[in-house]
Motif scaffolding. Structure first.
Motif, PDB file in Angstrom:
ATOM      1  N   ARG A  14      -0.118  27.260  47.391  1.00 60.34           N
ATOM      2  CA  ARG A  14       0.306  26.135  48.390  1.00 60.34           C
ATOM      3  C   ARG A  14      -0.619  24.779  48.347  1.00 60.34           C
ATOM      4  NH1 ARG A  14      -2.124  23.907  52.811  1.00 60.34           N
ATOM      5  NH2 ARG A  14      -0.925  23.422  54.617  1.00 60.34           N
ATOM      6  N   ASP A  15      -1.792  25.055  47.776  1.00 62.27           N
ATOM      7  CA  ASP A  15      -2.464  23.674  47.823  1.00 62.27           C
ATOM      8  C   ASP A  15      -2.070  22.824  46.588  1.00 62.27           C
ATOM      9  OD1 ASP A  15      -5.948  24.765  48.531  1.00 62.27           O
ATOM     10  OD2 ASP A  15      -4.062  24.537  50.067  1.00 62.27           O
ATOM     11  N   PHE A  16      -1.687  23.537  45.753  1.00 64.39           N
ATOM     12  CA  PHE A  16      -1.120  22.708  44.302  1.00 64.39           C
ATOM     13  C   PHE A  16       0.271  21.975  44.818  1.00 64.39           C
ATOM     14  CE2 PHE A  16      -0.322  22.144  39.787  1.00 64.39           C
ATOM     15  CZ  PHE A  16       0.891  21.891  39.764  1.00 64.39           C
ATOM     16  N   ALA A  17       1.314  22.853  45.622  1.00 66.96           N
ATOM     17  CA  ALA A  17       2.546  22.251  46.105  1.00 66.96           C
ATOM     18  C   ALA A  17       2.408  21.056  47.106  1.00 66.96           C
ATOM     19  CB  ALA A  17       3.304  23.548  46.611  1.00 66.96           C
ATOM     20  N   ARG A  18       1.345  21.383  47.831  1.00 67.12           N
ATOM     21  CA  ARG A  18       0.821  20.241  49.054  1.00 67.12           C
ATOM     22  C   ARG A  18       0.375  19.201  48.222  1.00 67.12           C
ATOM     23  NH1 ARG A  18       0.267  17.519  53.692  1.00 67.12           N
ATOM     24  NH2 ARG A  18       0.383  18.675  55.397  1.00 67.12           N
ATOM     25  N   GLY A  19      -0.564  19.262  47.496  1.00 60.89           N
ATOM     26  CA  GLY A  19      -1.206  18.215  46.660  1.00 60.89           C
ATOM     27  C   GLY A  19      -0.406  17.274  45.814  1.00 60.89           C
ATOM     28  N   VAL A  64       6.583  22.317  52.855  1.00 65.97           N
ATOM     29  CA  VAL A  64       5.469  23.208  52.248  1.00 65.97           C
ATOM     30  C   VAL A  64       4.881  24.052  53.320  1.00 65.97           C
ATOM     31  CG1 VAL A  64       3.497  23.205  50.913  1.00 65.97           C
ATOM     32  CG2 VAL A  64       5.262  21.879  50.257  1.00 65.97           C
ATOM     33  N   ASP A  65       4.222  23.160  54.341  1.00 68.32           N
ATOM     34  CA  ASP A  65       3.519  23.713  55.415  1.00 68.32           C
ATOM     35  C   ASP A  65       4.269  24.860  56.024  1.00 68.32           C
ATOM     36  OD1 ASP A  65       1.313  22.182  55.116  1.00 68.32           O
ATOM     37  OD2 ASP A  65       1.819  20.488  56.703  1.00 68.32           O
ATOM     38  N   GLU A  66       5.598  24.731  56.569  1.00 70.82           N
ATOM     39  CA  GLU A  66       6.121  25.558  57.241  1.00 70.82           C
ATOM     40  C   GLU A  66       6.863  26.854  56.345  1.00 70.82           C
ATOM     41  OE1 GLU A  66       9.947  24.654  59.155  1.00 70.82           O
ATOM     42  OE2 GLU A  66       9.654  26.074  60.275  1.00 70.82           O
ATOM     43  N   ALA A  67       7.158  26.724  54.903  1.00 65.99           N
ATOM     44  CA  ALA A  67       7.265  27.717  54.115  1.00 65.99           C
ATOM     45  C   ALA A  67       6.016  28.513  53.794  1.00 65.99           C
ATOM     46  CB  ALA A  67       7.838  27.033  52.786  1.00 65.99           C
ATOM     47  N   TYR A  68       4.999  28.019  53.738  1.00 67.74           N
ATOM     48  CA  TYR A  68       3.803  29.017  53.399  1.00 67.74           C
ATOM     49  C   TYR A  68       2.998  29.402  54.517  1.00 67.74           C
ATOM     50  CZ  TYR A  68       3.633  27.564  48.459  1.00 67.74           C
ATOM     51  OH  TYR A  68       4.012  27.625  47.074  1.00 67.74           O
ATOM     52  N   GLY A  69       3.149  28.553  55.728  1.00 66.00           N
ATOM     53  CA  GLY A  69       2.430  28.886  56.804  1.00 66.00           C
ATOM     54  C   GLY A  69       3.065  30.149  57.704  1.00 66.00           C
ATOM     55  N   HIS A  70       4.449  30.312  57.522  1.00 65.09           N
ATOM     56  CA  HIS A  70       5.292  31.384  58.172  1.00 65.09           C
ATOM     57  C   HIS A  70       5.572  32.584  57.254  1.00 65.09           C
ATOM     58  CE1 HIS A  70       5.314  27.945  60.977  1.00 65.09           C
ATOM     59  NE2 HIS A  70       5.476  28.818  61.814  1.00 65.09           N
ATOM     60  N   ASP A  71       5.124  32.294  56.108  1.00 67.74           N
ATOM     61  CA  ASP A  71       5.548  33.402  55.164  1.00 67.74           C
ATOM     62  C   ASP A  71       6.869  33.759  54.850  1.00 67.74           C
ATOM     63  OD1 ASP A  71       2.305  35.101  56.202  1.00 67.74           O
ATOM     64  OD2 ASP A  71       2.756  33.724  54.392  1.00 67.74           O
ATOM     65  N   THR A  72       7.618  32.688  55.072  1.00 65.65           N
ATOM     66  CA  THR A  72       9.324  32.798  54.911  1.00 65.65           C
ATOM     67  C   THR A  72       9.964  33.764  56.119  1.00 65.65           C
ATOM     68  OG1 THR A  72       9.149  34.695  53.313  1.00 65.65           O
ATOM     69  CG2 THR A  72       8.999  32.552  52.436  1.00 65.65           C
ATOM     70  N   LYS A  73       9.205  33.893  57.205  1.00 65.19           N
ATOM     71  CA  LYS A  73       9.808  34.571  58.210  1.00 65.19           C
ATOM     72  C   LYS A  73      11.017  33.868  58.635  1.00 65.19           C
ATOM     73  CE  LYS A  73       5.656  36.810  60.143  1.00 65.19           C
ATOM     74  NZ  LYS A  73       4.709  37.054  61.285  1.00 65.19           N
ATOM     75  N   ARG A  83      15.614  22.225  53.254  1.00 67.80           N
ATOM     76  CA  ARG A  83      15.329  23.227  54.078  1.00 67.80           C
ATOM     77  C   ARG A  83      14.373  24.321  53.570  1.00 67.80           C
ATOM     78  NH1 ARG A  83      21.785  24.919  53.765  1.00 67.80           N
ATOM     79  NH2 ARG A  83      20.524  27.119  54.262  1.00 67.80           N
ATOM     80  N   VAL A  84      13.822  24.864  54.564  1.00 61.81           N
ATOM     81  CA  VAL A  84      12.678  25.871  54.210  1.00 61.81           C
ATOM     82  C   VAL A  84      13.211  27.213  53.728  1.00 61.81           C
ATOM     83  CG1 VAL A  84      10.690  27.150  55.341  1.00 61.81           C
ATOM     84  CG2 VAL A  84      11.144  24.793  55.907  1.00 61.81           C
ATOM     85  N   ASP A  85      14.433  27.482  54.485  1.00 62.79           N
ATOM     86  CA  ASP A  85      15.175  28.777  53.680  1.00 62.79           C
ATOM     87  C   ASP A  85      15.721  28.617  52.441  1.00 62.79           C
ATOM     88  OD1 ASP A  85      18.444  28.643  55.110  1.00 62.79           O
ATOM     89  OD2 ASP A  85      17.259  26.998  54.607  1.00 62.79           O
ATOM     90  N   LEU A  86      15.551  27.621  51.806  1.00 59.19           N
ATOM     91  CA  LEU A  86      16.034  27.468  50.501  1.00 59.19           C
ATOM     92  C   LEU A  86      14.611  27.721  49.261  1.00 59.19           C
ATOM     93  CD1 LEU A  86      18.484  24.476  50.390  1.00 59.19           C
ATOM     94  CD2 LEU A  86      19.016  27.133  50.360  1.00 59.19           C
ATOM     95  N   VAL A  87      13.630  27.562  49.860  1.00 59.63           N
ATOM     96  CA  VAL A  87      12.459  27.590  49.077  1.00 59.63           C
ATOM     97  C   VAL A  87      12.544  29.218  48.484  1.00 59.63           C
ATOM     98  CG1 VAL A  87       9.935  27.662  48.968  1.00 59.63           C
ATOM     99  CG2 VAL A  87      11.236  26.368  50.550  1.00 59.63           C
ATOM    100  N   SER A  88      12.337  29.204  47.181  1.00 59.92           N
ATOM    101  CA  SER A  88      12.689  30.361  46.463  1.00 59.92           C
ATOM    102  C   SER A  88      11.351  31.462  46.654  1.00 59.92           C
ATOM    103  CB  SER A  88      12.970  30.354  45.107  1.00 59.92           C
ATOM    104  OG  SER A  88      11.642  29.602  44.421  1.00 59.92           O
ATOM    105  N   GLU A  89      11.540  32.610  46.664  1.00 62.29           N
ATOM    106  CA  GLU A  89      10.383  33.515  46.878  1.00 62.29           C
ATOM    107  C   GLU A  89       9.412  33.536  45.420  1.00 62.29           C
ATOM    108  OE1 GLU A  89      12.602  36.879  49.311  1.00 62.29           O
ATOM    109  OE2 GLU A  89      11.591  37.530  47.618  1.00 62.29           O
TER     110      GLU A  89
END
Length: 510
Positions: free
Chosen positions: A47-52, A103-112, A33-39
């Motif tokens: 992002r590149d580290f998490a995605r890679g 990762v794409d959604e969490a970083y791409g939407h800045d946790t909106k 879940r995207v909403d569980l990714v901690s701030e």
């Protein structure tokens, strides 16, 4: 500096754990879940580290970071993540593509929040689909810019819109996946993609539609809005599990294409005149019938634009709102059904009637309750427009009766029924022989095919006696109604369409 201890289900290169016994590296069957990714994770882990490395947070438990990692994730990257966060971690194995999409959604939407309605801008062009396809096949985990898979989906949508397609199909088969566009009502295969890429493409579509990207066992639906320049295009998204993987269908609601003038519908002048006469009355009900994709909504919109004026209160209840009619200068209030919140066609129509309307449009009569309310509304000083799924105009009458509306109410309220279809036009530059511009089909664009049944005194009498649909159809034909088959033959004689196309569209009526 002492590094924080790391506890992970995956055996590290050192083969040891500082905070407890090693555990098995079993893959957990949970939805990420995207909403569980901690701030803290978003702030400290690039992002590149998490995605890679395919690492993403799924929250903290007792000050321990819970990480989802892939089977291929380097243990050193997991350790370094814990060092960067400054806390102990627990990890579990999850699907790599799902991690990448989170990762794409969490970083791409800045946790909106997930209900953000901001549209996505399409950066693709119709000319670069093949090159993007090759790049995406080579590197599914690219971290450059938007990522090759995201750019590929953008480009497919851009190409489909450029070709004026109504739908995009992503259909996996044995050993290949087809990309098909529905052009002029017919599906065309435009290219194939590898099955290795299909899951990433479908996941990207799910992200756009705010769907659960980890759930692949049940059908899902979603909606999104994209932009090209200043134009907004609404998307209706649907995924469905199949034996070869999930397939996806995207309905393109291009508002630029929906704005149709009544005169551009292709309605014969005598039919248009008779129809507008019935559609301009102050009371009664006017129905438009035909199968899905036959242009019923377009005809309704064009009719409302023609009869609308500032002194008339026009209201609609639709599923969905396919075009913002107020943007064309029409004074109108449009509402949309929402079954999850109890807003159906029937309940929406009840509420509309409390808003002092003169003209009401109900997107579709689907059940007995909606039919009865629509009929009663037309008998109490309102002009009602709606649609039905029937093969021809006369069948709409018996359909209302089958839904439980008494024949005398149908005869008293019904003004007219317009049945319609869409036929493909012959491509005149190649004289229907086929060329690159028309994708070798011989057709380009469509025109309307119309059958108008005006409910006069004779038809009302037949309805009151509950006569058969065949009797009503015969009486209307003898009174001058031209059937869909008659009209299709006229278009063939005028070289607007072909005999084969006419048979394809109206063969069920022969």
């Amino acid at each position: 500096m002492t590094s924080p201890p790391v506890v992970t289900d995956q055996t590290h290169a050192s083969g040891r754990s500082d905070a407890g016994p090693k555990q098995s590296a079993a893959k957990e069957s949970v939805s990420l879940r995207v909403d569980l990714v901690s701030e803290e994770f978003l702030k400290r882990i690039p992002r590149d580290f998490a995605r890679g490395h395919l690492i993403v947070s799924q929250g903290t438990i007792e000050n321990r970071e819970r990480l989802a990692i892939a089977e291929s994730t380097n243990p050193a990257a997991v350790f370094n993540t814990g060092v960067r966060l400054g806390r102990s971690i627990d990890s579990f194995i999850a699907d790599g593509e799902t991690i990448a999409q989170v990762v794409d959604e969490a970083y791409g939407h800045d946790t909106k929040p997930d209900d953000s309605s901001e549209p996505t801008t399409l950066y693709g062009t119709a000319d670069n689909v093949d090159s993007l396809l090759e790049q995406a096949d080579r590197d599914l985990l690219s971290t450059q810019g938007k990522g090759h898979v995201i750019k590929l989906v953008d480009a497919l949508l851009f190409e489909a819109l450029s070709r004026q397609a109504s739908d995009v199909h992503i259909q996996p088969l044995d050993g290949r996946t087809l990309v098909r566009y529905r052009l002029d009502g017919v599906l065309h295969t435009v290219r194939e993609i590898s099955n290795d890429l299909t899951r990433s493409v479908v996941s990207r579509i799910k992200v756009m539609g705010r769907m659960d990207i980890a759930e692949r066992r049940i059908p899902q639906d979603g909606r999104a809005t994209v932009t090209i320049g200043n134009a907004r295009i609404d998307l209706r998204l649907s995924t469905l599990p199949t034996s070869y993987g999930e397939r996806a269908v995207i309905r393109l609601l291009d508002q630029r294409m929906q704005l149709t003038d009544f005169d551009a519908l292709g309605m014969p002048p005598d039919v248009a005149s008779a129809f507008l006469e019935q559609a301009s009355r102050s009371t009664g009900i006017v129905l438009i019938t035909g199968p899905t994709g036959s242009g019923k909504t377009t005809t309704l919109y064009a009719t409302l634009r023609r009869i609308g004026n500032p002194g008339v209160n026009i209201m609609t209840v639709e599923d969905p709102i396919e075009y913002d009619l107020s943007s064309s200068g029409l004074v109108i209030s449009q509402s949309q059904v929402n079954p999850r919140k109890g807003v159906t066609f029937a309940s929406g129509l009840r509420h509309i009637l409390r808003q002092d309307p003169d003209v009401v449009m109900v997107g579709e009569i689907r059940d007995a309750e909606t039919a009865r309310i629509a009929i009663q509304s037309s008998l109490t000083g309102h002009l009602v427009f709606s649609t039905l799924h029937t093969n021809d105009a006369a069948s709409a009458i018996t359909r209302l009766i089958d839904l439980g509306v008494e024949p005398y109410l149908v005869s008293a309220s019904l003004n007219a029924v317009l049945a319609q279809r869409l036929l493909r036009r012959l491509h005149q530059p190649c004289k229907g022989q086929g060329c690159d511009e028309c994708l070798d089909t011989g057709f380009r664009g469509r025109t309307g095919l119309f059958e108008l049944l005006v409910v006069d005194e004779q038809i009302r009498s037949l309805i009151n006696r509950n006569e058969s649909v065949r009797t009503i159809r015969t009486a209307a034909h003898e009174a001058g109604m031209r059937t869909l088959h008659d009209e299709s033959q006229r278009l063939v004689r005028d070289d607007i369409t072909s005999e084969l196309e006419a048979k394809r569209v109206v063969q069920e009526l022969l």
